[in-house]
Design an enzyme around this catalytic site. Structure first.
Site, PDB file in Angstrom:
ATOM      1  N   ARG A 193      -5.152  15.096 -12.530  1.00 41.11           N
ATOM      2  CA  ARG A 193      -5.864  13.859 -12.187  1.00 41.11           C
ATOM      3  C   ARG A 193      -5.164  12.610 -12.725  1.00 41.11           C
ATOM      4  NH1 ARG A 193     -10.650  17.144 -13.165  1.00 41.11           N
ATOM      5  NH2 ARG A 193     -11.605  17.642 -11.153  1.00 41.11           N
ATOM      6  N   LYS A 216       2.335   0.869  -6.356  1.00 43.14           N
ATOM      7  CA  LYS A 216       2.064   1.496  -5.068  1.00 43.14           C
ATOM      8  C   LYS A 216       2.900   2.765  -4.951  1.00 43.14           C
ATOM      9  CE  LYS A 216       0.545  -2.170  -1.922  1.00 43.14           C
ATOM     10  NZ  LYS A 216       0.863  -2.890  -0.669  1.00 43.14           N
ATOM     11  N   GLU A 270      14.600  -7.621   0.392  1.00 45.99           N
ATOM     12  CA  GLU A 270      13.397  -7.798  -0.421  1.00 45.99           C
ATOM     13  C   GLU A 270      13.565  -8.943  -1.420  1.00 45.99           C
ATOM     14  OE1 GLU A 270      10.547  -6.372  -0.006  1.00 45.99           O
ATOM     15  OE2 GLU A 270      10.840  -4.439   0.974  1.00 45.99           O
ATOM     16  N   LYS A 302       7.055 -10.708  -8.294  1.00 46.89           N
ATOM     17  CA  LYS A 302       6.144  -9.614  -7.934  1.00 46.89           C
ATOM     18  C   LYS A 302       5.135  -9.359  -9.041  1.00 46.89           C
ATOM     19  CE  LYS A 302       5.657  -5.169  -5.780  1.00 46.89           C
ATOM     20  NZ  LYS A 302       6.290  -4.033  -5.095  1.00 46.89           N
ATOM     21  N   GLU A 314      -4.649  -5.163  -3.848  1.00 46.01           N
ATOM     22  CA  GLU A 314      -4.576  -5.842  -2.551  1.00 46.01           C
ATOM     23  C   GLU A 314      -5.960  -6.044  -1.938  1.00 46.01           C
ATOM     24  OE1 GLU A 314      -2.007  -5.083   1.447  1.00 46.01           O
ATOM     25  OE2 GLU A 314      -0.975  -4.685  -0.449  1.00 46.01           O
ATOM     26  N   ARG A 349      -1.883 -10.153  -2.888  1.00 48.08           N
ATOM     27  CA  ARG A 349      -0.808  -9.159  -2.867  1.00 48.08           C
ATOM     28  C   ARG A 349      -0.315  -8.889  -1.454  1.00 48.08           C
ATOM     29  NH1 ARG A 349      -0.047  -3.732  -6.514  1.00 48.08           N
ATOM     30  NH2 ARG A 349       1.856  -3.047  -5.493  1.00 48.08           N
ATOM     31  N   ASN A 395       3.827  -8.177   1.843  1.00 49.90           N
ATOM     32  CA  ASN A 395       4.091  -7.411   3.060  1.00 49.90           C
ATOM     33  C   ASN A 395       4.795  -8.236   4.138  1.00 49.90           C
ATOM     34  OD1 ASN A 395       2.849  -4.937   2.188  1.00 49.90           O
ATOM     35  ND2 ASN A 395       0.858  -5.899   2.500  1.00 49.90           N
ATOM     36  N   HIS A 398       6.877  -6.620   6.904  1.00 49.34           N
ATOM     37  CA  HIS A 398       6.646  -5.177   6.902  1.00 49.34           C
ATOM     38  C   HIS A 398       5.874  -4.689   8.130  1.00 49.34           C
ATOM     39  CE1 HIS A 398       8.089  -5.630   2.839  1.00 49.34           C
ATOM     40  NE2 HIS A 398       7.977  -4.351   2.596  1.00 49.34           N
ATOM     41  N   HIS A 450       7.800  -1.922   9.834  1.00 50.36           N
ATOM     42  CA  HIS A 450       7.319  -0.541   9.887  1.00 50.36           C
ATOM     43  C   HIS A 450       7.235  -0.043  11.330  1.00 50.36           C
ATOM     44  CE1 HIS A 450       5.234  -0.580   5.663  1.00 50.36           C
ATOM     45  NE2 HIS A 450       6.540  -0.524   5.591  1.00 50.36           N
ATOM     46  N   HIS A 471      14.833   1.017   5.525  1.00 46.14           N
ATOM     47  CA  HIS A 471      13.606   0.252   5.299  1.00 46.14           C
ATOM     48  C   HIS A 471      13.890  -1.240   5.096  1.00 46.14           C
ATOM     49  CE1 HIS A 471       9.668  -0.942   3.896  1.00 46.14           C
ATOM     50  NE2 HIS A 471      10.192  -1.346   2.747  1.00 46.14           N
TER      51      HIS A 471
END
Length: 368
Positions: free
Chosen positions: A121, A143, A185, A227, A237, A242, A246, A249, A253, A267
């Site tokens: 966990r 993330k 980035e 960041k 987010e 936040r 993106n 993205h 994506h 990417h």
């Protein structure tokens, strides 16, 4: 050494940036380890360059290392390798208060971080990013995720690292294409809310890509600080802050999905072209000037990043690309927020974008 705090409530940590950190990884990680063994996850390419010196650094402080070496590439970030990592960690009897190490680029960091969030966990993990993209973006902020047939990063968790060690010397072992992809980035932080940093990129991007150590350390530190500020204000987010990270993205994506999440489009290359498309769409909507959009296109061209959708040579329609966006994890109550721009350094979250207009715009871009 630059030390940048990431002030996440309840889980603060540091990002340490300095040439030579990989050779001293054991020294920096030792205070975070409860046992005299550490589990390290990496890929074949990174192991070929760094397994020996990193092992020696842990040996030097009395820590034995167990290594899991995975295949390189985006395809590793899936269910099969996730299960492999989890089973390996359980076989090593990793405990909840232990820290494991993710040594590699974004794929290894995301995969290992997600595995760490699941084992018992949630156990701890340390990020040692070896690509520019991972150093300035994916290793910071917590993330973690894997890709599935339904889309990119759709299964994951927020799980903060205990420490991040970014060594610019690692970039010397990378192909130029990978460093360029990571540089996208870096540019992103200037476009979000820091126009002077975008100007710095225009002046120094070529030097960074050519291997200038001062330019690389400046770019990494500036990007990580940006960041860290954003994720501290909106860790999961939920406040819309936040989401600014993106930028590029949503388009990117969709392009990655259309190219099969393959080496055809890395990417960072997808993000670069996604930022170009976001700028050009913003200009088409009358939100930003064509001059500003042109500066973004020109800079991507100048550093060798993708700047034209037509040049990608896709055999599809704008509608097909916009349909990929419907699987985006940012979908909210059936609508997809877009990151658009009012100018360089003026990114905002638009919640009223018509996907039909996006599809028509993409058709035009595909035709050139």
């Amino acid at each position: 050494m630059a030390v940048i705090p990431v002030a996440i409530a309840g889980a603060p940590y540091e990002v340490r940036i300095e040439a030579g950190l990989l050779a001293r990884a054991g020294e920096h990680c030792r205070p975070f380890l409860r046992k005299n063994r550490v589990a390290i996850v990496t890929d074949e390419n990174v192991a070929a360059e760094w397994q020996a010196p990193v092992t020696a650094s842990f040996d030097a402080v009395g820590i034995a290392s167990d290594w899991l070496i995975l295949p390189p590439g985006e395809s590793t970030k899936g269910w099969e390798q996730l299960a492999r990592v989890v089973d390996w960690l359980l076989a090593l009897e990793v405990e909840r208060k232990d820290n494991i190490v993710a040594l590699g680029g974004g794929v290894i960091g995301d995969l290992t971080g997600f595995a760490a969030s699941m084992v018992k966990r949630g156990c701890g993990f340390i990020q040692i990013p070896t690509t520019l993209l991972a150093q300035v973006d994916s290793s910071v902020g917590g993330k973690t995720a894997i890709n599935t047939p339904a889309g990119k990063n759709l299964v994951g968790a927020f799980h903060q690292p205990s420490l991040v060690l970014a060594d610019p010397l690692a970039l010397d072992t990378l192909p130029l294409r990978d460093t360029r992809a990571g540089y996208a980035e870096v540019v992103k932080y200037g476009l979000i809310d820091d126009a002077p940093f975008f100007e710095w990129c225009e002046a120094n991007g070529a030097k960074l890509l050519a291997g200038d150590s001062a330019a690389r350390e400046t770019a990494i530190a500036k990007s990580v600080a940006a960041k860290a500020r954003i994720v501290a204000a909106d860790e999961k987010e939920t406040a819309g802050i936040r989401a600014l990270l993106n930028l590029g993205h949503t388009f990117g994506h969709a392009l990655e999905a259309e190219t099969g999440f393959s080496d055809r489009l890395l990417h960072g290359e997808g993000v670069a072209l996604g930022m170009v498309l976001a700028a050009r769409f913003s200009a088409r909507q009358g939100l930003m000037s064509g001059q500003d959009a042109g500066r973004i296109v020109a800079h991507m061209e100048a550093v060798g990043l993708p700047s034209s959708l037509k040049a990608l040579g896709l055999d599809c329609s704008g509608r097909r690309l916009s349909d990929h966006m419907l699987h985006d994890k940012k979908m909210d109550a059936g609508t997809l927020p877009f990151l658009l721009l009012r100018g360089i350094g003026e990114t905002f979250l638009a919640k009223d974008v018509d996907l039909n207009e996006v599809a028509a715009f993409l058709d035009e871009e595909l035709r050139g």
